[in-house]
Design a protein around this motif. Structure first.
Motif, PDB file in Angstrom:
ATOM      1  N   VAL A  52       5.860   2.240  35.975  1.00  0.00           N
ATOM      2  CA  VAL A  52       6.944   3.086  36.449  1.00  0.00           C
ATOM      3  C   VAL A  52       6.742   4.523  35.972  1.00  0.00           C
ATOM      4  O   VAL A  52       6.896   5.466  36.739  1.00  0.00           O
ATOM      5  N   SER A  53       6.386   4.682  34.699  1.00  0.00           N
ATOM      6  CA  SER A  53       6.150   6.010  34.140  1.00  0.00           C
ATOM      7  C   SER A  53       5.411   5.891  32.814  1.00  0.00           C
ATOM      8  O   SER A  53       5.249   4.800  32.282  1.00  0.00           O
ATOM      9  N   THR A  54       4.973   7.045  32.302  1.00  0.00           N
ATOM     10  CA  THR A  54       4.334   7.106  30.989  1.00  0.00           C
ATOM     11  C   THR A  54       5.045   8.164  30.158  1.00  0.00           C
ATOM     12  O   THR A  54       5.805   8.971  30.688  1.00  0.00           O
ATOM     13  N   SER A  55       4.749   8.178  28.878  1.00  0.00           N
ATOM     14  CA  SER A  55       5.382   9.150  27.984  1.00  0.00           C
ATOM     15  C   SER A  55       4.621  10.472  27.910  1.00  0.00           C
ATOM     16  O   SER A  55       4.984  11.351  27.138  1.00  0.00           O
ATOM     17  N   TYR A  56       3.577  10.629  28.728  1.00  0.00           N
ATOM     18  CA  TYR A  56       2.801  11.870  28.716  1.00  0.00           C
ATOM     19  C   TYR A  56       3.461  12.905  29.620  1.00  0.00           C
ATOM     20  O   TYR A  56       3.611  12.690  30.814  1.00  0.00           O
ATOM     21  N   PHE A  57       3.854  14.009  29.036  1.00  0.00           N
ATOM     22  CA  PHE A  57       4.473  15.105  29.768  1.00  0.00           C
ATOM     23  C   PHE A  57       3.466  16.246  29.799  1.00  0.00           C
ATOM     24  O   PHE A  57       3.136  16.811  28.761  1.00  0.00           O
ATOM     25  N   GLU A  58       2.989  16.624  30.956  1.00  0.00           N
ATOM     26  CA  GLU A  58       2.027  17.712  31.061  1.00  0.00           C
ATOM     27  C   GLU A  58       2.638  18.879  31.823  1.00  0.00           C
ATOM     28  O   GLU A  58       3.199  18.697  32.902  1.00  0.00           O
ATOM     29  N   ASN A  59       2.527  20.063  31.271  1.00  0.00           N
ATOM     30  CA  ASN A  59       3.003  21.292  31.910  1.00  0.00           C
ATOM     31  C   ASN A  59       4.476  21.255  32.294  1.00  0.00           C
ATOM     32  O   ASN A  59       4.871  21.815  33.312  1.00  0.00           O
ATOM     33  N   ILE A  60       5.286  20.596  31.472  1.00  0.00           N
ATOM     34  CA  ILE A  60       6.714  20.514  31.748  1.00  0.00           C
ATOM     35  C   ILE A  60       7.505  21.347  30.745  1.00  0.00           C
ATOM     36  O   ILE A  60       8.498  21.967  31.086  1.00  0.00           O
ATOM     37  N   VAL A  61       7.039  21.381  29.518  1.00  0.00           N
ATOM     38  CA  VAL A  61       7.788  22.014  28.437  1.00  0.00           C
ATOM     39  C   VAL A  61       7.796  23.533  28.600  1.00  0.00           C
ATOM     40  O   VAL A  61       6.749  24.155  28.758  1.00  0.00           O
ATOM     41  N   HIS A  62       8.974  24.112  28.581  1.00  0.00           N
ATOM     42  CA  HIS A  62       9.134  25.568  28.660  1.00  0.00           C
ATOM     43  C   HIS A  62       8.961  26.185  27.276  1.00  0.00           C
ATOM     44  O   HIS A  62       8.310  27.208  27.119  1.00  0.00           O
ATOM     45  N   GLY A  89      13.892  10.123  31.013  1.00  0.00           N
ATOM     46  CA  GLY A  89      13.786  11.440  30.414  1.00  0.00           C
ATOM     47  C   GLY A  89      12.841  12.345  31.177  1.00  0.00           C
ATOM     48  O   GLY A  89      13.101  13.534  31.345  1.00  0.00           O
ATOM     49  N   LYS A  90      11.745  11.785  31.646  1.00  0.00           N
ATOM     50  CA  LYS A  90      10.766  12.586  32.366  1.00  0.00           C
ATOM     51  C   LYS A  90      11.353  13.074  33.694  1.00  0.00           C
ATOM     52  O   LYS A  90      11.114  14.195  34.115  1.00  0.00           O
ATOM     53  N   GLU A  91      12.133  12.237  34.342  1.00  0.00           N
ATOM     54  CA  GLU A  91      12.770  12.622  35.606  1.00  0.00           C
ATOM     55  C   GLU A  91      13.684  13.823  35.399  1.00  0.00           C
ATOM     56  O   GLU A  91      13.659  14.775  36.168  1.00  0.00           O
ATOM     57  N   TYR A  92      14.463  13.805  34.327  1.00  0.00           N
ATOM     58  CA  TYR A  92      15.340  14.933  34.033  1.00  0.00           C
ATOM     59  C   TYR A  92      14.533  16.171  33.656  1.00  0.00           C
ATOM     60  O   TYR A  92      14.890  17.286  34.002  1.00  0.00           O
ATOM     61  N   ALA A  93      13.438  15.962  32.940  1.00  0.00           N
ATOM     62  CA  ALA A  93      12.591  17.094  32.542  1.00  0.00           C
ATOM     63  C   ALA A  93      12.034  17.814  33.761  1.00  0.00           C
ATOM     64  O   ALA A  93      12.006  19.041  33.812  1.00  0.00           O
ATOM     65  N   TYR A  94      11.566  17.053  34.748  1.00  0.00           N
ATOM     66  CA  TYR A  94      11.023  17.669  35.958  1.00  0.00           C
ATOM     67  C   TYR A  94      12.099  18.420  36.745  1.00  0.00           C
ATOM     68  O   TYR A  94      11.828  19.416  37.389  1.00  0.00           O
ATOM     69  N   LYS A  95      13.326  17.929  36.703  1.00  0.00           N
ATOM     70  CA  LYS A  95      14.413  18.555  37.459  1.00  0.00           C
ATOM     71  C   LYS A  95      15.014  19.764  36.745  1.00  0.00           C
ATOM     72  O   LYS A  95      15.647  20.603  37.368  1.00  0.00           O
TER      73      LYS A  95
END
Length: 130
Positions: free
Chosen positions: A99-109, A2-8
């Protein structure tokens, strides 16, 4: 994944019930780590050294462990306060096997939610200030 898609994504939008939107991160909500099998024990140990309660996520429906789509293990970390979430996340992210964490920083629009009268509203990045 999910994070990979969020960044893209050009815009990453979250839909959330209003009660989940808080001024600070809820300590009852875990930081989830996706970890490759050989590193599980060392990551659990490192998380505990950081003062976190860390546990391998188990699958309640079967007598096994819950896994990410690619077969990696999930470790749930809890903290009395997520005030230092950036520092904790950076440290955990740098561990071998994470591999990754569930913390999303500065990604959400923006966030779609409901106001006090149950009318839909959009809160855009930058609308709220701490």
């Amino acid at each position: 994944m999910g994070k990979e898609y969020a960044y893209k994504a050009e815009k990453y939008i979250i839909i959330s019930p209003p009660e989940r939107l808080k001024a600070s991160l809820n300590p009852n909500v875990q930081l989830c780590l996706e970890v490759v099998s050989p590193s599980v024990n060392s990551v659990l140990s490192a998380a505990k050294q950081l003062g976190l309660k860390a546990e391998l996520r188990s699958a309640s429906a079967v007598a096994s462990y819950a896994r990410a789509p690619l077969g990696n293990y999930l470790i749930d970390c809890y903290c009395e306060s997520w005030q230092d979430i950036k520092k904790i996340n950076n440290r955990l992210s740098s561990l071998n096997g994470v591999v990754s964490t569930s913390y999303f920083e500065n990604i959400v629009h923006s966030v779609l939610t409901l106001d006090k009268n149950n009318n839909p509203i959009e809160i855009k990045k930058g609308d709220l200030h701490a």
